[in-house]
Design a protein around this motif. Structure first.
Motif, PDB file in Angstrom:
ATOM      1  N   UNK A 118      28.948  64.595  46.329  1.00  9.18           N
ATOM      2  CA  UNK A 118      28.750  65.709  45.391  1.00  9.18           C
ATOM      3  C   UNK A 118      27.557  65.465  44.475  1.00  9.18           C
ATOM      4  N   UNK A 119      27.439  64.262  43.915  1.00  4.65           N
ATOM      5  CA  UNK A 119      26.382  64.013  42.924  1.00  4.65           C
ATOM      6  C   UNK A 119      25.038  63.671  43.563  1.00  4.65           C
ATOM      7  N   UNK A 120      25.018  63.485  44.875  1.00  2.40           N
ATOM      8  CA  UNK A 120      23.758  63.209  45.560  1.00  2.40           C
ATOM      9  C   UNK A 120      23.014  64.498  45.876  1.00  2.40           C
ATOM     10  N   UNK A 121      21.685  64.416  45.794  1.00  2.00           N
ATOM     11  CA  UNK A 121      20.856  65.533  46.243  1.00  2.00           C
ATOM     12  C   UNK A 121      20.908  65.615  47.764  1.00  2.00           C
ATOM     13  N   UNK A 122      20.519  66.744  48.325  1.00  2.00           N
ATOM     14  CA  UNK A 122      20.430  66.873  49.776  1.00  2.00           C
ATOM     15  C   UNK A 122      19.510  65.795  50.338  1.00  2.00           C
ATOM     16  N   UNK A 123      19.940  65.158  51.388  1.00  2.00           N
ATOM     17  CA  UNK A 123      19.248  64.046  52.033  1.00  2.00           C
ATOM     18  C   UNK A 123      19.226  62.792  51.154  1.00  2.00           C
ATOM     19  N   UNK A 124      20.080  62.788  50.114  1.00  2.00           N
ATOM     20  CA  UNK A 124      20.210  61.598  49.271  1.00  2.00           C
ATOM     21  C   UNK A 124      20.875  60.464  50.028  1.00  2.00           C
ATOM     22  N   UNK A 125      20.720  59.249  49.503  1.00  2.00           N
ATOM     23  CA  UNK A 125      21.167  58.043  50.187  1.00  2.00           C
ATOM     24  C   UNK A 125      22.355  57.413  49.462  1.00  2.00           C
ATOM     25  N   UNK A 126      23.344  57.004  50.238  1.00  2.00           N
ATOM     26  CA  UNK A 126      24.463  56.206  49.729  1.00  2.00           C
ATOM     27  C   UNK A 126      24.391  54.825  50.364  1.00  2.00           C
ATOM     28  N   UNK A 127      24.267  53.795  49.528  1.00  2.00           N
ATOM     29  CA  UNK A 127      24.252  52.405  49.997  1.00  2.00           C
ATOM     30  C   UNK A 127      25.572  51.758  49.593  1.00  2.00           C
ATOM     31  N   UNK A 128      26.338  51.351  50.576  1.00  2.00           N
ATOM     32  CA  UNK A 128      27.650  50.752  50.339  1.00  2.00           C
ATOM     33  C   UNK A 128      27.691  49.348  50.921  1.00  2.00           C
ATOM     34  N   UNK A 129      28.088  48.391  50.105  1.00  2.00           N
ATOM     35  CA  UNK A 129      28.333  47.025  50.572  1.00  2.00           C
ATOM     36  C   UNK A 129      29.752  46.659  50.177  1.00  2.00           C
ATOM     37  N   UNK A 130      30.532  46.171  51.132  1.00  2.00           N
ATOM     38  CA  UNK A 130      31.878  45.723  50.775  1.00  2.00           C
ATOM     39  C   UNK A 130      32.389  44.732  51.807  1.00  2.00           C
ATOM     40  N   UNK A 131      33.452  44.046  51.428  1.00  2.00           N
ATOM     41  CA  UNK A 131      34.110  43.129  52.353  1.00  2.00           C
ATOM     42  C   UNK A 131      34.697  43.919  53.508  1.00  2.00           C
ATOM     43  N   UNK A 132      34.567  43.366  54.706  1.00  2.00           N
ATOM     44  CA  UNK A 132      35.070  43.997  55.916  1.00  2.00           C
ATOM     45  C   UNK A 132      36.081  43.058  56.570  1.00  2.00           C
ATOM     46  N   UNK A 133      37.198  43.611  57.001  1.00  2.00           N
ATOM     47  CA  UNK A 133      38.223  42.791  57.644  1.00  2.00           C
ATOM     48  C   UNK A 133      38.350  43.154  59.117  1.00  2.00           C
ATOM     49  N   UNK A 134      38.971  42.235  59.839  1.00  2.00           N
ATOM     50  CA  UNK A 134      39.190  42.419  61.276  1.00  2.00           C
ATOM     51  C   UNK A 134      40.550  41.819  61.592  1.00  2.00           C
ATOM     52  N   UNK A 135      40.595  40.795  62.409  1.00  2.00           N
ATOM     53  CA  UNK A 135      41.877  40.211  62.804  1.00  2.00           C
ATOM     54  C   UNK A 135      42.594  39.541  61.631  1.00  2.00           C
ATOM     55  N   UNK A 136      41.835  39.173  60.581  1.00  2.00           N
ATOM     56  CA  UNK A 136      42.433  38.482  59.432  1.00  2.00           C
ATOM     57  C   UNK A 136      42.901  39.454  58.363  1.00  2.00           C
ATOM     58  N   UNK A 137      42.917  40.737  58.667  1.00  2.00           N
ATOM     59  CA  UNK A 137      43.205  41.817  57.728  1.00  2.00           C
ATOM     60  C   UNK A 137      44.360  41.495  56.779  1.00  2.00           C
ATOM     61  N   UNK A 138      45.550  41.368  57.307  1.00  2.00           N
ATOM     62  CA  UNK A 138      46.725  41.182  56.472  1.00  2.00           C
ATOM     63  C   UNK A 138      46.697  39.900  55.667  1.00  2.00           C
ATOM     64  N   UNK A 139      46.188  38.839  56.281  1.00  2.00           N
ATOM     65  CA  UNK A 139      46.160  37.539  55.603  1.00  2.00           C
ATOM     66  C   UNK A 139      45.192  37.540  54.423  1.00  2.00           C
ATOM     67  N   UNK A 140      43.961  37.965  54.672  1.00  2.00           N
ATOM     68  CA  UNK A 140      42.963  37.901  53.612  1.00  2.00           C
ATOM     69  C   UNK A 140      43.256  38.912  52.508  1.00  2.00           C
ATOM     70  N   UNK A 141      43.696  40.105  52.861  1.00  2.00           N
ATOM     71  CA  UNK A 141      44.029  41.083  51.836  1.00  2.00           C
ATOM     72  C   UNK A 141      45.178  40.602  50.953  1.00  2.00           C
ATOM     73  N   UNK A 142      46.143  39.886  51.544  1.00  2.00           N
ATOM     74  CA  UNK A 142      47.258  39.355  50.762  1.00  2.00           C
ATOM     75  C   UNK A 142      46.779  38.305  49.769  1.00  2.00           C
ATOM     76  N   UNK A 143      45.901  37.405  50.218  1.00  2.00           N
ATOM     77  CA  UNK A 143      45.365  36.377  49.319  1.00  2.00           C
ATOM     78  C   UNK A 143      44.507  37.011  48.230  1.00  2.00           C
ATOM     79  N   UNK A 144      43.687  37.981  48.614  1.00  2.00           N
ATOM     80  CA  UNK A 144      42.831  38.656  47.640  1.00  2.00           C
ATOM     81  C   UNK A 144      43.679  39.328  46.549  1.00  2.00           C
ATOM     82  N   UNK A 145      44.763  39.971  46.959  1.00  2.00           N
ATOM     83  CA  UNK A 145      45.619  40.641  45.983  1.00  2.00           C
ATOM     84  C   UNK A 145      46.295  39.627  45.064  1.00  2.00           C
TER      85      UNK A 145
END
Length: 241
Positions: A118-145
Protein backbone atom coordinates in the motif's frame (compact mmCIF):
# COMPACT_ATOMS: atom_id res chain seq x y z
CA UNK A 1 7.09 -6.98 24.00
CA UNK A 2 8.86 -3.72 23.23
CA UNK A 3 10.32 -3.39 26.75
CA UNK A 4 12.84 -6.19 26.16
CA UNK A 5 14.04 -4.51 22.99
CA UNK A 6 14.19 -1.12 24.73
CA UNK A 7 16.70 -2.54 27.21
CA UNK A 8 18.68 -4.25 24.44
CA UNK A 9 19.06 -1.37 21.97
CA UNK A 10 22.82 -1.05 22.47
CA UNK A 11 23.20 -4.83 22.18
CA UNK A 12 21.54 -4.66 18.78
CA UNK A 13 23.67 -1.71 17.71
CA UNK A 14 26.85 -3.69 18.42
CA UNK A 15 25.54 -7.17 17.59
CA UNK A 16 27.74 -9.08 15.14
CA UNK A 17 24.54 -10.52 13.62
CA UNK A 18 23.25 -7.06 12.73
CA UNK A 19 26.28 -4.84 12.09
CA UNK A 20 27.35 -6.74 8.98
CA UNK A 21 26.60 -9.84 6.96
CA UNK A 22 26.43 -11.39 3.51
CA UNK A 23 22.87 -10.09 3.20
CA UNK A 24 23.90 -6.45 3.65
CA UNK A 25 26.81 -6.89 1.24
CA UNK A 26 24.52 -8.41 -1.39
CA UNK A 27 21.88 -5.68 -1.05
CA UNK A 28 24.47 -2.90 -1.20
CA UNK A 29 25.96 -4.40 -4.37
CA UNK A 30 22.54 -5.02 -5.93
CA UNK A 31 21.51 -1.38 -5.52
CA UNK A 32 24.97 0.20 -5.95
CA UNK A 33 23.90 2.34 -8.92
CA UNK A 34 20.48 3.25 -7.55
CA UNK A 35 19.52 6.32 -5.51
CA UNK A 36 16.05 6.42 -3.99
CA UNK A 37 13.96 9.38 -2.96
CA UNK A 38 12.18 8.18 0.19
CA UNK A 39 12.69 4.81 1.86
CA UNK A 40 11.03 3.11 4.82
CA UNK A 41 12.77 0.57 7.04
CA UNK A 42 10.21 -1.54 8.94
CA UNK A 43 11.15 -2.83 12.41
CA UNK A 44 14.34 -0.87 11.94
CA UNK A 45 15.86 -1.79 15.34
CA UNK A 46 19.24 -0.01 15.53
CA UNK A 47 18.96 0.96 11.86
CA UNK A 48 21.69 -1.11 10.22
CA UNK A 49 19.69 -2.08 7.14
CA UNK A 50 19.02 1.52 6.13
CA UNK A 51 22.73 2.32 5.77
CA UNK A 52 23.14 0.24 2.59
CA UNK A 53 20.70 2.36 0.56
CA UNK A 54 21.40 5.71 -1.07
CA UNK A 55 18.40 7.98 -0.60
CA UNK A 56 17.33 11.54 0.09
CA UNK A 57 15.39 10.62 3.22
CA UNK A 58 15.17 7.51 5.38
CA UNK A 59 12.28 6.74 7.70
CA UNK A 60 12.35 3.92 10.23
CA UNK A 61 9.44 2.46 12.17
CA UNK A 62 9.72 0.35 15.29
CA UNK A 63 7.82 -0.25 18.52
CA UNK A 64 10.89 0.37 20.69
CA UNK A 65 11.58 4.03 21.44
CA UNK A 66 15.16 3.28 22.46
CA UNK A 67 15.78 1.44 19.19
CA UNK A 68 14.41 4.45 17.31
CA UNK A 69 16.63 6.84 19.26
CA UNK A 70 19.64 4.69 18.41
CA UNK A 71 18.71 4.51 14.72
CA UNK A 72 18.30 8.28 14.58
CA UNK A 73 21.59 9.08 16.30
CA UNK A 74 23.65 6.45 14.48
CA UNK A 75 22.18 6.49 10.97
CA UNK A 76 20.13 9.68 10.67
CA UNK A 77 16.83 7.86 10.34
CA UNK A 78 13.59 9.79 10.82
CA UNK A 79 12.02 7.76 13.68
CA UNK A 80 8.35 6.81 13.84
CA UNK A 81 6.85 4.58 16.52
CA UNK A 82 4.56 2.20 14.65
CA UNK A 83 3.93 -1.43 13.77
CA UNK A 84 4.38 -3.38 10.55
CA UNK A 85 0.62 -3.91 10.28
CA UNK A 86 -0.47 -0.28 10.73
CA UNK A 87 1.99 1.89 8.84
CA UNK A 88 0.99 5.54 9.43
CA UNK A 89 1.67 6.84 5.92
CA UNK A 90 -0.44 7.55 2.87
CA UNK A 91 -0.71 5.21 -0.10
CA UNK A 92 2.16 5.31 -2.60
CA UNK A 93 4.54 7.29 -0.37
CA UNK A 94 7.82 5.34 -0.60
CA UNK A 95 10.19 4.31 -3.36
CA UNK A 96 11.57 1.41 -1.33
CA UNK A 97 10.52 -0.50 1.79
CA UNK A 98 12.97 -2.74 3.63
CA UNK A 99 12.67 -5.16 6.53
CA UNK A 100 15.66 -7.09 7.85
CA UNK A 101 15.66 -9.99 10.33
CA UNK A 102 12.32 -9.02 11.85
CA UNK A 103 9.40 -10.68 10.09
CA UNK A 104 9.66 -13.75 12.35
CA UNK A 105 8.32 -11.44 15.09
CA UNK A 106 5.21 -10.47 13.12
CA UNK A 107 1.92 -12.05 14.13
CA UNK A 108 0.39 -11.26 10.73
CA UNK A 109 2.91 -11.52 7.85
CA UNK A 110 0.11 -11.17 5.32
CA UNK A 111 -0.83 -7.79 6.74
CA UNK A 112 2.83 -6.74 6.65
CA UNK A 113 2.99 -7.48 2.91
CA UNK A 114 -0.33 -5.74 2.32
CA UNK A 115 0.73 -2.59 4.16
CA UNK A 116 4.13 -2.57 2.44
CA UNK A 117 2.39 -2.80 -0.91
CA UNK A 118 0.00 0.00 0.00
CA UNK A 119 2.67 2.55 0.98
CA UNK A 120 4.93 1.74 -1.98
CA UNK A 121 4.73 3.68 -5.22
CA UNK A 122 4.00 1.75 -8.41
CA UNK A 123 7.06 -0.31 -9.34
CA UNK A 124 8.41 0.35 -5.83
CA UNK A 125 10.79 -2.16 -4.26
CA UNK A 126 10.37 -4.31 -1.16
CA UNK A 127 13.61 -5.76 0.25
CA UNK A 128 13.01 -8.50 2.81
CA UNK A 129 15.66 -10.40 4.75
CA UNK A 130 14.69 -12.99 7.32
CA UNK A 131 15.57 -16.35 8.79
CA UNK A 132 14.43 -19.24 6.62
CA UNK A 133 13.65 -22.72 7.91
CA UNK A 134 13.52 -26.11 6.25
CA UNK A 135 13.82 -29.55 7.85
CA UNK A 136 14.80 -27.95 11.19
CA UNK A 137 11.58 -25.90 11.28
CA UNK A 138 10.02 -27.14 14.51
CA UNK A 139 13.29 -27.49 16.38
CA UNK A 140 14.77 -24.09 15.62
CA UNK A 141 11.50 -22.21 16.00
CA UNK A 142 11.01 -23.82 19.42
CA UNK A 143 14.49 -22.76 20.59
CA UNK A 144 14.03 -19.27 19.15
CA UNK A 145 10.75 -18.86 21.02
CA UNK A 146 12.29 -20.08 24.28
CA UNK A 147 15.10 -17.53 23.90
CA UNK A 148 12.74 -14.72 22.92
CA UNK A 149 8.98 -15.07 23.37
CA UNK A 150 8.35 -12.33 20.79
CA UNK A 151 9.55 -14.81 18.16
CA UNK A 152 6.48 -16.01 16.28
CA UNK A 153 7.87 -18.20 13.52
CA UNK A 154 10.56 -18.25 10.86
CA UNK A 155 8.97 -19.26 7.55
CA UNK A 156 9.88 -21.49 4.64
CA UNK A 157 10.68 -19.93 1.27
CA UNK A 158 7.37 -21.21 -0.10
CA UNK A 159 5.42 -19.58 2.72
CA UNK A 160 7.10 -16.21 2.16
CA UNK A 161 6.33 -16.34 -1.58
CA UNK A 162 2.70 -17.24 -0.85
CA UNK A 163 2.31 -14.29 1.53
CA UNK A 164 3.84 -11.98 -1.09
CA UNK A 165 1.23 -12.76 -3.72
CA UNK A 166 0.66 -9.04 -4.36
CA UNK A 167 4.30 -8.59 -5.46
CA UNK A 168 6.51 -9.80 -8.27
CA UNK A 169 9.70 -11.56 -7.14
CA UNK A 170 12.73 -10.03 -8.84
CA UNK A 171 15.47 -11.92 -7.03
CA UNK A 172 16.05 -14.43 -4.27
CA UNK A 173 19.36 -15.35 -2.65
CA UNK A 174 19.91 -17.67 0.31
CA UNK A 175 22.90 -17.26 2.57
CA UNK A 176 24.06 -18.85 5.80
CA UNK A 177 24.75 -16.96 9.00
CA UNK A 178 27.03 -18.28 11.74
CA UNK A 179 25.94 -17.08 15.17
CA UNK A 180 28.33 -16.86 18.12
CA UNK A 181 26.22 -18.66 20.70
CA UNK A 182 26.73 -16.50 23.79
CA UNK A 183 26.36 -13.22 21.89
CA UNK A 184 23.12 -14.51 20.37
CA UNK A 185 21.76 -16.09 23.57
CA UNK A 186 22.39 -13.03 25.76
CA UNK A 187 21.25 -10.37 23.27
CA UNK A 188 18.05 -9.69 25.21
CA UNK A 189 19.98 -9.67 28.49
CA UNK A 190 19.17 -13.25 29.51
CA UNK A 191 20.66 -14.35 32.83
CA UNK A 192 23.15 -17.22 33.11
CA UNK A 193 20.47 -19.77 33.98
CA UNK A 194 18.42 -18.90 30.90
CA UNK A 195 21.51 -19.11 28.69
CA UNK A 196 22.30 -22.54 30.13
CA UNK A 197 18.78 -23.74 29.36
CA UNK A 198 19.06 -22.51 25.77
CA UNK A 199 22.41 -24.27 25.45
CA UNK A 200 20.93 -27.53 26.76
CA UNK A 201 18.25 -27.39 24.07
CA UNK A 202 20.95 -27.24 21.39
CA UNK A 203 22.88 -30.08 23.01
CA UNK A 204 19.76 -32.26 23.07
CA UNK A 205 18.89 -31.76 19.40
CA UNK A 206 18.82 -34.88 17.19
CA UNK A 207 22.14 -35.41 15.45
CA UNK A 208 20.76 -34.74 11.97
CA UNK A 209 19.39 -31.36 13.13
CA UNK A 210 22.72 -30.50 14.78
CA UNK A 211 24.36 -31.19 11.44
CA UNK A 212 21.77 -29.11 9.60
CA UNK A 213 22.43 -26.20 11.97
CA UNK A 214 26.18 -26.85 12.05
CA UNK A 215 26.20 -26.74 15.85
CA UNK A 216 29.82 -26.29 16.91
CA UNK A 217 30.83 -27.49 20.39
CA UNK A 218 34.03 -27.42 22.43
CA UNK A 219 34.46 -29.14 25.80
CA UNK A 220 30.74 -29.71 26.10
CA UNK A 221 29.88 -26.06 25.40
CA UNK A 222 28.00 -24.70 22.40
CA UNK A 223 30.23 -22.24 20.56
CA UNK A 224 28.12 -21.41 17.53
CA UNK A 225 25.33 -22.49 15.23
CA UNK A 226 24.43 -21.57 11.67
CA UNK A 227 21.04 -20.80 10.18
CA UNK A 228 19.76 -19.71 6.77
CA UNK A 229 18.82 -16.19 5.72
CA UNK A 230 16.64 -15.50 2.71
CA UNK A 231 17.10 -12.27 0.76
CA UNK A 232 13.96 -11.44 -1.22
CA UNK A 233 13.70 -8.52 -3.61
CA UNK A 234 10.12 -7.84 -4.66
CA UNK A 235 8.54 -5.26 -6.94
CA UNK A 236 5.08 -3.74 -6.61
CA UNK A 237 3.66 -4.61 -10.00
CA UNK A 238 0.05 -5.10 -11.01
CA UNK A 239 0.06 -7.67 -13.81
CA UNK A 240 -3.57 -6.77 -14.57
CA UNK A 241 -2.65 -3.20 -15.53
Amino acid sequence: MKEGFDFASLNYLNSSDHVSGADLSFIKSYFKDKRFGLILDIATAAGHCSKVFESKLKVGIDLSLNMLKTARSEFGIIPVCATSTQIPFLDQTFDLVSCRIAMHHFENPGRFFSESNRVLKDRGILVLVDSIVDVEDGYLNTIEYFRDNTHIRSLTVKEVINYANNFRLLNYVQTKRKHTFYDWAKRLNADDEKVKQIETKFINLPENIKQELDVCMENGKVISYTDKKGIFIFEKYDIRA
